[in-house]
Motif scaffolding. Sequence first.
Motif, PDB file in Angstrom:
ATOM      1  N   VAL A 110       0.860  -1.262  -0.156  1.00  0.00           N
ATOM      2  CA  VAL A 110       0.192   0.044  -0.105  1.00  0.00           C
ATOM      3  C   VAL A 110       0.848   1.317   0.082  1.00  0.00           C
ATOM      4  O   VAL A 110       0.605   2.166  -0.737  1.00  0.00           O
ATOM      5  CB  VAL A 110      -0.982   0.123   1.364  1.00  0.00           C
ATOM      6  N   LEU A 124      -3.113   3.519   3.870  1.00  0.00           N
ATOM      7  CA  LEU A 124      -4.147   3.883   3.066  1.00  0.00           C
ATOM      8  C   LEU A 124      -4.577   5.219   3.032  1.00  0.00           C
ATOM      9  O   LEU A 124      -5.153   5.912   2.059  1.00  0.00           O
ATOM     10  CB  LEU A 124      -5.000   2.820   2.879  1.00  0.00           C
ATOM     11  N   LEU A 135      -3.657  -0.898  -6.817  1.00  0.00           N
ATOM     12  CA  LEU A 135      -4.055  -1.692  -5.737  1.00  0.00           C
ATOM     13  C   LEU A 135      -4.850  -3.039  -6.115  1.00  0.00           C
ATOM     14  O   LEU A 135      -4.594  -4.153  -5.548  1.00  0.00           O
ATOM     15  CB  LEU A 135      -5.159  -0.895  -4.818  1.00  0.00           C
TER      16      LEU A 135
END
Length: 299
Positions: A27, A106, A209
Motif C-alpha cells: 500500500v 491507505l 491496488l
Amino acid sequence: MRTDSTQRAAAEPVGQAAGPLLPPGDVADAVGTFLRSSPAGRRWDVETAFDWAAADADRLTEGQRSAVAFITYIEDHLPGYFGLYSRRFPLDESVDLDTFVHNRELYHFTVRWAEEEDTHARALFSYQVAAGLSESARLRAELGREGRKPFTLPHEHAVSLFAYALVQEKATQIYYQQLRAVVDEPVLVEVLGRLSRDEARHFTFFADLVERSLRRHGDRVVEPIRDVVAGFRMPLADTMRGYWRWALKIADAAHYDHTDAYEHLIRVVNRAVDARTDRVDELTRFVAACRTPAASQAS
C-alpha cells in the motif's frame, strides 16, 4: 416504507473491510507512486487556476448546462465518500495492529484524494456561479439537500471497494474528457481538463491496488471484483431523485457510457495475472459481457 437510500445504508457491512488485505508495504508503495505523480509544482487551486470573469454560460447548450449541474452534485458528495473509507478502514482500537498499519498507509492516499475531490467540487461550484448558471446561496442549499443523504456501498471486501473506485474514477475521467471535447466555452474546457487529469491519477492508484491484490491473492479476490461489476451503480444512483432520467440526459450531451470503463478493468486483470485460471478467465468474460453493445462495438 423505507426509502432506497435507507435500504442501501442498511446493506453496508459494518466495520473493517474484509481481506485478504495487501501488506502495508505494498500500500505504501502504491501511495508513494500516486503522490509522486502530482508534485507541488503541478497542483492547482480554485482561486488562481482559472479566469472566472470570462466564464459564460451563454456558450453552453442546454444539455451541457445540465451536465455541469449534475457533475457538481456528484463531486460535492465528497464527505460521503470520505466517510465510507473512514468507516471501512478504521484507525482505532477496533482493528488489530496489522490491520491498523494497513489502514494508516491507505489513509495517506485517502486524505489527498479527498482534498483533490473537494477541490473539484469547489471548482464546479465556482464555475456555476461565475458563468451565471446559479447563485451562491441557492446552489449551496441545493447541494446541501443532496449532500445530507448517506453514501454507502454493499461490498464486504477491501478489494471490492478498490475495484468500485477504479471503475467509477475511470468512468468519470472518460465523461469529463468527452464533455470537454464538445464544449465551446474556454473556462469550462480548462476546468474539465484539470478534473480529468486528476481522475486519471485516481484511477491509476486504484488500478495499482487491484493489480497488486490479484498478483498476491489470485483467485481469492476474483469473486469480490466480479460482485462489483454485477451490481455496479455510479455514486448517488440510489439516492438522487430522478437520477436515471438525468443521467441519460447528460450521457447524450457527451456520447457517454459508463461501461466504457470496464475495458480498463479487464486490462488491469490481464496485466496482473501471469498464469491464467478458470476463475480469472470467467471474470474477464463476465466483465466484457456487462458492457453495453454500443460500448463493446466502439472498442
